[in-house]
Design an enzyme around this catalytic site. Sequence first.
Site, mmCIF file in Angstrom:
data_model
loop_
_atom_site.group_PDB
_atom_site.id
_atom_site.type_symbol
_atom_site.label_atom_id
_atom_site.label_comp_id
_atom_site.label_asym_id
_atom_site.label_seq_id
_atom_site.Cartn_x
_atom_site.Cartn_y
_atom_site.Cartn_z
ATOM 1 N N GLU A 1 -16.514 -3.330 57.930
ATOM 2 C CA GLU A 1 -17.226 -4.497 57.420
ATOM 3 C C GLU A 1 -18.689 -4.189 57.180
ATOM 4 O OE1 GLU A 1 -19.411 -8.244 57.117
ATOM 5 O OE2 GLU A 1 -19.706 -6.668 58.593
ATOM 6 N N HIS B 1 -28.608 -6.664 63.793
ATOM 7 C CA HIS B 1 -29.082 -5.464 63.085
ATOM 8 C C HIS B 1 -30.472 -5.022 63.545
ATOM 9 C CE1 HIS B 1 -26.135 -5.538 59.429
ATOM 10 N NE2 HIS B 1 -25.599 -6.116 60.489
ATOM 11 N N ASP C 1 -16.627 -2.572 63.920
ATOM 12 C CA ASP C 1 -17.700 -1.621 63.610
ATOM 13 C C ASP C 1 -19.062 -2.297 63.722
ATOM 14 O OD1 ASP C 1 -16.942 -3.129 61.284
ATOM 15 O OD2 ASP C 1 -18.087 -1.747 60.026
#
Length: 375
Positions: free
Chosen positions: A133, A348, A68
């Site tokens: 996660e 991210h 993920d």
Amino acid sequence: MSDTLELLQRLIRLESVTPADAGCQDVLAECLTPLGFVDERLPFADTENQWLRRGTRSPLFVFLGHTDVVPPGPAEAWGSAPFKPNIRDGKLFGRGTADMKGSIAAFVTAVERFLTRHPSHKGSIAVLMTSDEEGIATHGVVKVVEVLEARREKIDWCLVGEPSSSKTVGDVIRVGRRGSLCAKLTVFGIQGHVAYPELAANPIHAFAPALQELTAEVWDNGNAFFPPTRLQVSNINAGTGAENIIPGQLEALFNLRFSTELNEAAIKARTHAIFDKYGFDYQIDWRLSGNPFLTGSGELLQATHAAIRAVCGIEPIDDTGGGTSDGRFVAPTGAQVIELGPCNASIHKVDEHIGLEELETLSRIYEQILINLLA
């Protein structure tokens, strides 16, 4: 195009925003089952988990990862579509390239090369994947570990592919992580008109001195492996938005990243002692995200240092920084657990990427670790 790069591009095209797997684990099964891995799926709630194992003997070496990814945010902010892998300036761009589909692709190709040269290796190799996660991690690795423990399937060595590297691949090995304890605090007051404070009880005023003491608290001084425990308030909310109403309650969120000098019970006791000193009415809902863990010197760490020296010509730093990882669920079983992956500068973020050379180097390091431990 290298096999590692080709596989990573396939994985990036699958929009596996947490907790979706989007077919990534099917791709891994397609790659590894022809090599003798048994593909076992262990779904829990909305989470897809995969246990791929080759062999039944000990010691058991496990590559641990997550399929993920975090949401990409506005696609127009990216230099190229986040789920359409794009190569430019010697880098591959796309959501999940560094966190952590790049490591997953490197796992697979490292295993493929290792088995070609060492088909009768010692022990067993497994790959553990989850799609939970980046979320709250309640139905992922923690559940799989429960299954493995129940059937006495013991992990000896676990390498987590989280992006640990700082400036160049292999320069940092995570040998542990701090614990993470989250709290949701509600302070109860009495709503009223600001002109009549004697008829109300302002929870903001009641909580303010306790907040000051809480944030000034010296929890510990850390130790040789961990920095001092830190508390951070992430949100405070109170009031209706009107300037003439005393709020009836206040809500605050805070988190402690704690070292091995502390434990969950001690943190809770000291927090309650601070709040009780001020006599306000409150409720705390605690959530332990994970306890701290540390892997000292052992076969896995020695093999990893040797592999990085052989492939990269550098001596890595052992470190316990960063956030939490799924390694926190494996370490309590007694396994040696480390984290080693690509550079983390873009994770991210918009335009997340991994260097093409970095990707191939990572795969070679993983292969050399397998050689050092199982050949």
